[in-house]
Write a protein that holds these residues in place. Sequence first.
Motif, mmCIF file in Angstrom:
data_model
loop_
_atom_site.group_PDB
_atom_site.id
_atom_site.type_symbol
_atom_site.label_atom_id
_atom_site.label_comp_id
_atom_site.label_asym_id
_atom_site.label_seq_id
_atom_site.Cartn_x
_atom_site.Cartn_y
_atom_site.Cartn_z
ATOM 1 N N THR A 3 0.847 -1.190 0.000
ATOM 2 C CA THR A 3 0.000 0.000 0.000
ATOM 3 C C THR A 3 0.882 1.240 0.000
ATOM 4 O O THR A 3 1.836 1.311 0.781
ATOM 5 C CB THR A 3 -0.908 0.026 1.249
ATOM 6 N N SER A 4 0.581 2.187 -0.879
ATOM 7 C CA SER A 4 1.291 3.465 -0.861
ATOM 8 C C SER A 4 0.413 4.502 -0.173
ATOM 9 O O SER A 4 -0.811 4.477 -0.280
ATOM 10 C CB SER A 4 1.659 3.925 -2.278
ATOM 11 N N VAL A 5 1.070 5.401 0.581
ATOM 12 C CA VAL A 5 0.359 6.387 1.388
ATOM 13 C C VAL A 5 0.885 7.775 1.050
ATOM 14 O O VAL A 5 2.103 7.981 0.961
ATOM 15 C CB VAL A 5 0.543 6.103 2.893
ATOM 16 N N TYR A 6 -0.027 8.745 0.880
ATOM 17 C CA TYR A 6 0.323 10.097 0.478
ATOM 18 C C TYR A 6 -0.310 11.062 1.485
ATOM 19 O O TYR A 6 -1.545 11.185 1.524
ATOM 20 C CB TYR A 6 -0.189 10.383 -0.928
ATOM 21 N N GLY A 7 0.509 11.744 2.289
ATOM 22 C CA GLY A 7 -0.015 12.545 3.384
ATOM 23 C C GLY A 7 0.287 14.027 3.282
ATOM 24 O O GLY A 7 1.152 14.462 2.522
ATOM 25 N N HIS A 8 -0.435 14.827 4.087
ATOM 26 C CA HIS A 8 -0.342 16.288 4.163
ATOM 27 C C HIS A 8 -0.739 16.945 2.846
ATOM 28 O O HIS A 8 -0.205 17.998 2.473
ATOM 29 C CB HIS A 8 1.074 16.732 4.568
ATOM 30 N N LEU A 9 -1.678 16.353 2.131
ATOM 31 C CA LEU A 9 -2.113 16.863 0.834
ATOM 32 C C LEU A 9 -2.915 18.148 0.996
ATOM 33 O O LEU A 9 -3.534 18.393 2.040
ATOM 34 C CB LEU A 9 -2.973 15.811 0.132
ATOM 35 N N SER A 10 -2.937 18.961 -0.058
ATOM 36 C CA SER A 10 -3.766 20.175 -0.039
ATOM 37 C C SER A 10 -5.155 19.897 -0.594
ATOM 38 O O SER A 10 -6.140 20.506 -0.169
ATOM 39 C CB SER A 10 -3.110 21.299 -0.839
ATOM 40 N N SER A 11 -5.249 18.962 -1.565
ATOM 41 C CA SER A 11 -6.535 18.615 -2.167
ATOM 42 C C SER A 11 -6.376 17.322 -2.960
ATOM 43 O O SER A 11 -5.261 16.845 -3.195
ATOM 44 C CB SER A 11 -7.045 19.737 -3.081
ATOM 45 N N TYR A 12 -7.536 16.775 -3.367
ATOM 46 C CA TYR A 12 -7.558 15.564 -4.183
ATOM 47 C C TYR A 12 -7.959 15.914 -5.618
ATOM 48 O O TYR A 12 -8.352 17.052 -5.907
ATOM 49 C CB TYR A 12 -8.573 14.567 -3.613
ATOM 50 N N ASN A 13 -7.889 14.936 -6.520
ATOM 51 C CA ASN A 13 -8.401 15.182 -7.865
ATOM 52 C C ASN A 13 -9.926 15.343 -7.812
ATOM 53 O O ASN A 13 -10.550 15.136 -6.763
ATOM 54 C CB ASN A 13 -7.960 14.092 -8.845
ATOM 55 N N VAL A 14 -10.528 15.710 -8.918
ATOM 56 C CA VAL A 14 -11.949 16.077 -8.933
ATOM 57 C C VAL A 14 -12.821 14.924 -8.446
ATOM 58 O O VAL A 14 -13.722 15.114 -7.614
ATOM 59 C CB VAL A 14 -12.379 16.521 -10.354
ATOM 60 N N ARG A 15 -12.562 13.718 -8.922
ATOM 61 C CA ARG A 15 -13.409 12.577 -8.561
ATOM 62 C C ARG A 15 -13.314 12.265 -7.075
ATOM 63 O O ARG A 15 -14.338 12.052 -6.412
ATOM 64 C CB ARG A 15 -13.017 11.352 -9.396
ATOM 65 N N ILE A 16 -12.092 12.242 -6.567
ATOM 66 C CA ILE A 16 -11.904 11.928 -5.150
ATOM 67 C C ILE A 16 -12.452 13.051 -4.283
ATOM 68 O O ILE A 16 -13.063 12.814 -3.241
ATOM 69 C CB ILE A 16 -10.421 11.663 -4.856
ATOM 70 N N SER A 17 -12.247 14.310 -4.702
ATOM 71 C CA SER A 17 -12.754 15.454 -3.937
ATOM 72 C C SER A 17 -14.261 15.389 -3.781
ATOM 73 O O SER A 17 -14.797 15.644 -2.690
ATOM 74 C CB SER A 17 -12.362 16.772 -4.620
#
Length: 565
Positions: free
Chosen positions: A90-104
């Motif tokens: 599993t890859s993990v991506y943290g401290h993001l500012s926003s997601y792509n349109v679908r995920i948002s």
Amino acid sequence: MNKIIVIIFLLFSLHTSAQEYRSPLDIPLLLSANFGELRNNHFHSGIDIKTQGVEGKPVYSIADGYISRIGVSPSGYGLVLYIDHPNGQTSVYGHLSSYNVRISEFVKQEQYKQESFRIDVKLSPYQIPVKKGDLVAYTGNTGGSGGPHLHFEIRETKTEKALDPLVYYKKIIADNKSPEVKGIAAYPVPGRGVINGTVLPLRQSVAQLKGGEYSPLKQPIEAWGLIGLGIKAYDRMDATSNIYGVRVVSLSVDNKEVFRSEVDRFPFDQSRMINTFTEFADWRLNKSFYMQSFIEPGNKLPFYSSTNSGYININEERPYLISYELEDLYGNKSVYDFTVIGKKQNIITPSVCNQVLIWDKDNKYQTNQFTLSIPKGNLYNDVCFTLSQASSTEYYSDVYTVNSTPVPLDKSGEVTIKLSSDPLSNKKQYGVVQLINNRASWIGGSYKNGSIIANIRELGIRLAVSADTEAPKITRIETSGKGKRRIVVPKDEIRIRMSDNLSGIATFKGTIDGKFALFTHDMKSSIYTYKFDPARLKKGITHKIVFTATDGCGNTAQYTGEFFY
């Protein structure tokens, strides 16, 4: 039918060979932190990738897979994504500012469904599949982040063990620098060893000289009996000035390795065992990390090999040749040699201990006004426990010093403190506080029979019972800042400033015309923001906004106002 095909494909793919990962970013990778780096109460579980000092860099899925989990929190990882891959990782991506349109859109729907800004959602394989290289999010600085960067992890999906992501990116991240030695420590085992005539640890700084060699120890180490050693060290990498954790530490005595640690993976539920990997007391008192080259009996970390748990028996009057070798993932090495002189000395018998806490037992210490309970599995070694008590007119109990020296607990212990006065009708307003330089830090707890029961995470702290009787303060912001920094709040959003005096904000909720309104928040700010949502907000009318907040003691405040949209 399509959903079934996707699930069958992903399950079948779990048995295929590992994919070659792409970079999560399309910029040169430079690290501000590496895997296993030493942190307060935990090992760093991934790598922190610099984002050129800004937010908003595109983040890409490193391989085929599906979004398996999404988290939004004002603390911790902030906005975070988890992607399960067919190879069992599993890859993990943290401290993001926003997601792509679908995920948002998915996230917003979940937040409105749960009526909460904070969410933690697990997804099925067919809900949001991704391909290698798909844009999934944008870098940011949300949660417990100290500046813009991408926190990136690779875990074993089944066990959730954290793995070193740098293993997969060695070819595109340069490192030709060796670790650096900063200090050496020696620890006599109480009642079984002595160093320079005392039972106190001996710590000495080490400097790197102009020629690259290291300075010798200024004070000789004369020892007898059983001792342990420790080292303070950092790693370096090319093109950055950052310092990192050291991956491999090897200790040899007379050319024979007696201890080795290699921080290449660890389970998340063992991350707090950094407090036995390092010398906890020196960290608490001096903010200095000495890595201990011996294994205390309660230490269950998986990355050791040793003889006699790394302890050294000095039982001959002669020089013992000691050598530390440090190594990073790239094979860069540093060596530091010194001598421990075996010299007969009287081994000091410890003073009588009235209360010994046993590391592999349930422990309980009780007086008429104070009780400490520590369940089995929370101590790393036996502790000679002490308690001192002082009367106080400032608090609702006496002030207790719970042990004379700092001692970590792996999970927690429980204290019960009897109130010396009990004037409050609302018992939820009481709570235990930790006194640090006479400043009260809220721990909390619950009232029972004239006492407060609370959990603690370490010993060597001062505790008392205080109370929070004040509700949070809520104000609406029209402008922010002063002078040249004065900013007018945009017309398409509402900002609320909120603060609490002691126990902290426990819950908050905004409504518009009686319906849930999504206010976003980050722990680094006291501001809560609602952005007008055309899909959920009728135009051309005046709307009523209500914002409610409750602190850790149940004190509630409410703001009510209107706006035209």
